[in-house]
Design an enzyme around this catalytic site. Structure first.
Site, PDB file in Angstrom:
ATOM      1  N   THR A   1       0.913  -1.063   0.102  1.00  0.00           N
ATOM      2  CA  THR A   1       0.139   0.093  -0.070  1.00  0.00           C
ATOM      3  C   THR A   1       0.894   1.248  -0.149  1.00  0.00           C
ATOM      4  O   THR A   1       0.679   2.148  -0.554  1.00  0.00           O
ATOM      5  CB  THR A   1      -0.894   0.265   1.259  1.00  0.00           C
ATOM      6  OG1 THR A   1      -1.774  -1.249   1.136  1.00  0.00           O
ATOM      7  CG2 THR A   1      -1.740   1.403   1.182  1.00  0.00           C
TER       8      THR A   1
ATOM      9  N   LEU B   1      -7.717   0.862   8.282  1.00  0.00           N
ATOM     10  CA  LEU B   1      -7.142   0.106   9.365  1.00  0.00           C
ATOM     11  C   LEU B   1      -7.319   0.781  10.660  1.00  0.00           C
ATOM     12  O   LEU B   1      -7.495   0.054  11.763  1.00  0.00           O
ATOM     13  CB  LEU B   1      -5.582   0.099   9.283  1.00  0.00           C
ATOM     14  CG  LEU B   1      -4.833  -0.560   7.988  1.00  0.00           C
ATOM     15  CD1 LEU B   1      -3.366  -0.569   8.008  1.00  0.00           C
ATOM     16  CD2 LEU B   1      -5.261  -2.272   8.031  1.00  0.00           C
TER      17      LEU B   1
ATOM     18  N   ALA C   1       3.066   0.725  11.502  1.00  0.00           N
ATOM     19  CA  ALA C   1       2.755   1.654  10.279  1.00  0.00           C
ATOM     20  C   ALA C   1       3.983   1.509   9.543  1.00  0.00           C
ATOM     21  O   ALA C   1       4.622   0.892   8.483  1.00  0.00           O
ATOM     22  CB  ALA C   1       2.108   2.797  10.553  1.00  0.00           C
ATOM     23  N   ARG C   2       4.851   2.700   9.907  1.00  0.00           N
ATOM     24  CA  ARG C   2       6.234   3.025   9.425  1.00  0.00           C
ATOM     25  C   ARG C   2       7.177   3.267  10.420  1.00  0.00           C
ATOM     26  O   ARG C   2       6.776   4.090  11.335  1.00  0.00           O
ATOM     27  CB  ARG C   2       6.320   4.091   8.440  1.00  0.00           C
ATOM     28  CG  ARG C   2       5.603   3.523   6.725  1.00  0.00           C
ATOM     29  CD  ARG C   2       6.482   2.480   6.243  1.00  0.00           C
ATOM     30  NE  ARG C   2       5.703   2.234   4.798  1.00  0.00           N
ATOM     31  CZ  ARG C   2       5.180   1.187   4.652  1.00  0.00           C
ATOM     32  NH1 ARG C   2       4.864   0.561   5.629  1.00  0.00           N
ATOM     33  NH2 ARG C   2       4.718   0.928   3.366  1.00  0.00           N
TER      34      ARG C   2
ATOM     35  N   ASP D   1       6.401  -3.001  15.145  1.00  0.00           N
ATOM     36  CA  ASP D   1       6.728  -3.994  14.132  1.00  0.00           C
ATOM     37  C   ASP D   1       7.334  -3.164  12.861  1.00  0.00           C
ATOM     38  O   ASP D   1       7.681  -3.873  11.974  1.00  0.00           O
ATOM     39  CB  ASP D   1       5.366  -4.404  13.494  1.00  0.00           C
ATOM     40  CG  ASP D   1       5.065  -5.331  12.562  1.00  0.00           C
ATOM     41  OD1 ASP D   1       5.927  -6.579  12.971  1.00  0.00           O
ATOM     42  OD2 ASP D   1       4.591  -5.532  11.416  1.00  0.00           O
TER      43      ASP D   1
ATOM     44  N   GLU E   1      15.048  -0.766   7.626  1.00  0.00           N
ATOM     45  CA  GLU E   1      14.770  -2.130   7.859  1.00  0.00           C
ATOM     46  C   GLU E   1      15.481  -3.099   6.524  1.00  0.00           C
ATOM     47  O   GLU E   1      15.509  -2.694   5.583  1.00  0.00           O
ATOM     48  CB  GLU E   1      13.046  -2.420   7.587  1.00  0.00           C
ATOM     49  CG  GLU E   1      12.300  -1.857   8.479  1.00  0.00           C
ATOM     50  CD  GLU E   1      10.976  -1.994   8.298  1.00  0.00           C
ATOM     51  OE1 GLU E   1       9.947  -1.691   9.213  1.00  0.00           O
ATOM     52  OE2 GLU E   1      10.489  -2.184   7.217  1.00  0.00           O
TER      53      GLU E   1
ATOM     54  N   HIS F   1       8.216  -6.770  10.920  1.00  0.00           N
ATOM     55  CA  HIS F   1       7.617  -6.041  10.031  1.00  0.00           C
ATOM     56  C   HIS F   1       6.588  -7.294   9.456  1.00  0.00           C
ATOM     57  O   HIS F   1       6.327  -7.693   8.126  1.00  0.00           O
ATOM     58  CB  HIS F   1       8.225  -5.505   8.893  1.00  0.00           C
ATOM     59  CG  HIS F   1       7.474  -4.488   8.161  1.00  0.00           C
ATOM     60  ND1 HIS F   1       7.820  -3.403   7.320  1.00  0.00           N
ATOM     61  CD2 HIS F   1       6.067  -4.437   7.609  1.00  0.00           C
ATOM     62  CE1 HIS F   1       7.060  -2.577   6.915  1.00  0.00           C
ATOM     63  NE2 HIS F   1       6.001  -3.083   6.969  1.00  0.00           N
ATOM     64  N   VAL F   2       5.827  -8.140  10.286  1.00  0.00           N
ATOM     65  CA  VAL F   2       4.870  -8.961   9.816  1.00  0.00           C
ATOM     66  C   VAL F   2       3.487  -8.769  10.325  1.00  0.00           C
ATOM     67  O   VAL F   2       2.662  -9.694  10.085  1.00  0.00           O
ATOM     68  CB  VAL F   2       5.452 -10.330  10.711  1.00  0.00           C
ATOM     69  CG1 VAL F   2       6.807 -10.696   9.976  1.00  0.00           C
ATOM     70  CG2 VAL F   2       5.781 -10.376  12.065  1.00  0.00           C
TER      71      VAL F   2
ATOM     72  N   TRP G   1       1.343  -7.426   8.706  1.00  0.00           N
ATOM     73  CA  TRP G   1       0.643  -7.556   7.168  1.00  0.00           C
ATOM     74  C   TRP G   1       0.615  -9.021   6.922  1.00  0.00           C
ATOM     75  O   TRP G   1      -0.205  -9.533   6.029  1.00  0.00           O
ATOM     76  CB  TRP G   1       1.148  -6.634   6.308  1.00  0.00           C
ATOM     77  CG  TRP G   1       2.691  -7.209   5.709  1.00  0.00           C
ATOM     78  CD1 TRP G   1       3.754  -7.008   6.586  1.00  0.00           C
ATOM     79  CD2 TRP G   1       2.840  -7.899   4.667  1.00  0.00           C
ATOM     80  NE1 TRP G   1       4.815  -7.666   5.861  1.00  0.00           N
ATOM     81  CE2 TRP G   1       4.268  -8.307   4.822  1.00  0.00           C
ATOM     82  CE3 TRP G   1       2.135  -8.374   3.772  1.00  0.00           C
ATOM     83  CZ2 TRP G   1       4.938  -9.036   3.698  1.00  0.00           C
ATOM     84  CZ3 TRP G   1       2.890  -9.067   2.748  1.00  0.00           C
ATOM     85  CH2 TRP G   1       4.156  -9.511   2.618  1.00  0.00           C
TER      86      TRP G   1
END
Length: 320
Positions: free
Chosen positions: A73, A157, A232-233, A257, A262, A284-285, A287
């Site tokens: 996204t 979200l 998110a970021r 996350d 990264e 970062h999992v 999603w």
């Protein structure tokens, strides 16, 4: 039609990526560095990409490029202005994470609010036997019902997270944009939002306006020592300020996350917090449920097919 997928390994190997229906030549790379990107997309008509950065110079080096199909996204790795100047269509993925990210968000919230990881680790270390009774109270445990959940980002979200929070009996606050108090009664002024939230969770994109959205000044305003959750970021939070806030007790805990960059280096600020019982870092999992990734892969191919038919959708390229 030359189609290049630059980073197939960012989608799990268990995920089925169906074939395109039109005549094409497909080149698939597991990973691509920024230096390799120029050469690999030089003759491409369509580029499929998740996290590889495609800046102006890289885009200009691909004269045949007509479409970038994002397997995500977020668009912060793509120079959208450069694409618009070339009339390159950029399409992203939408709606795939409205279950997996909220569920991961609440997994972090539950774990932190009830000190799940801390208690589990202490049992492994023999603390239960040392306590010599049926339980012990080394770490705080708090209910979610009756607490205030502050949400930054009111998109799909954020709304899904709010729905779960309401079902759990939580009071919901949506933050007004920082520095703006005229957004209406549905939004809480940013400073008041920081002061009243027991838990703050981030669900907004990373832009020049949101980079460093939460830093030392914001942590100082958090009167209730809330939990901070970021799925998110990484760039939304000043990570050095987060370390200071955690070490000083300005926060009750944090679950992240995401990091910037990264993966994080071993000396990254958030890696310094892994010894704390009230800090959780996942790779970062949020999603990455199997169901969500398959939905993403199907929509990714749908986006490419739609572009080939001359009916592109999920377009994020600004009008030029």
């Amino acid at each position: 039609m030359q189609v290049v997928f630059l980073d197939r390994e960012t989608i799990s190997p268990q995920t089925t990526l169906r074939s395109l229906s039109f005549a094409h030549e497909l080149k698939v790379y597991g990973r691509t560095s920024r230096d390799q990107a120029v050469e690999r997309i030089a003759d491409a008509d369509i580029v499929i990409v998740n996290k590889v950065k495609l800046d102006r110079a890289t885009i200009e080096a691909a004269p045949r490029l007509k479409m970038i199909a994002l397997a995500a996204t977020g668009t912060d790795n793509i120079d959208l202005k450069a694409c618009a100047e070339r009339n390159i269509v950029v399409s992203n993925i939408r709606g795939y994470a409205t279950r997996t990210v909220p569920e991961h968000t609440f997994a972090l919230i539950f774990a932190l609010r009830r000190s799940i990881v801390a208690y589990s680790e202490s049992v492994k270390a023999g603390r239960w036997q040392e306590a010599q009774q049926f339980c012990y109270f080394d770490y705080p445990i708090k209910d979610l019902a009756g607490s205030t959940l502050g949400i930054i980002g009111e998109g799909a979200l954020g709304q899904a997270v709010a729905g779960i929070g309401r079902a759990l009996g939580m009071r919901i606050l949506f933050a007004a944009r920082k520095g703006r108090n005229e957004q209406g009664s549905l939004y809480t002024p940013f400073d008041k939002f920081l002061e009243e939230s027991d838990i703050i969770t981030l669900h907004c994109p990373l832009t020049e306006q949101t980079r460093g959205l939460i830093g030392a000044t914001e942590f100082a305003r958090m009167k209730r020592k809330p939990l901070l959750v970021n799925t998110a970021r990484g760039g939304l939070v000043d990570e050095m300020a987060l370390v200071d806030a955690m070490r000083s007790g300005q926060l009750g805990g944090a679950g992240f996350d995401v990091t910037a960059p990264e993966p994080p280096e071993s000396n990254h600020p958030l890696m310094q917090l892994l010894d704390m019982p009230n800090f959780i870092l996942t790779p970062h999992v949020a999603w990455a449920s199997q169901e969500a990734i398959q939905f993403l892969a199907d929509q990714l191919i749908d986006n490419v097919e739609a572009f080939h038919r001359g009916q592109p959708h999920n377009v994020v390229t600004p009008r030029h």
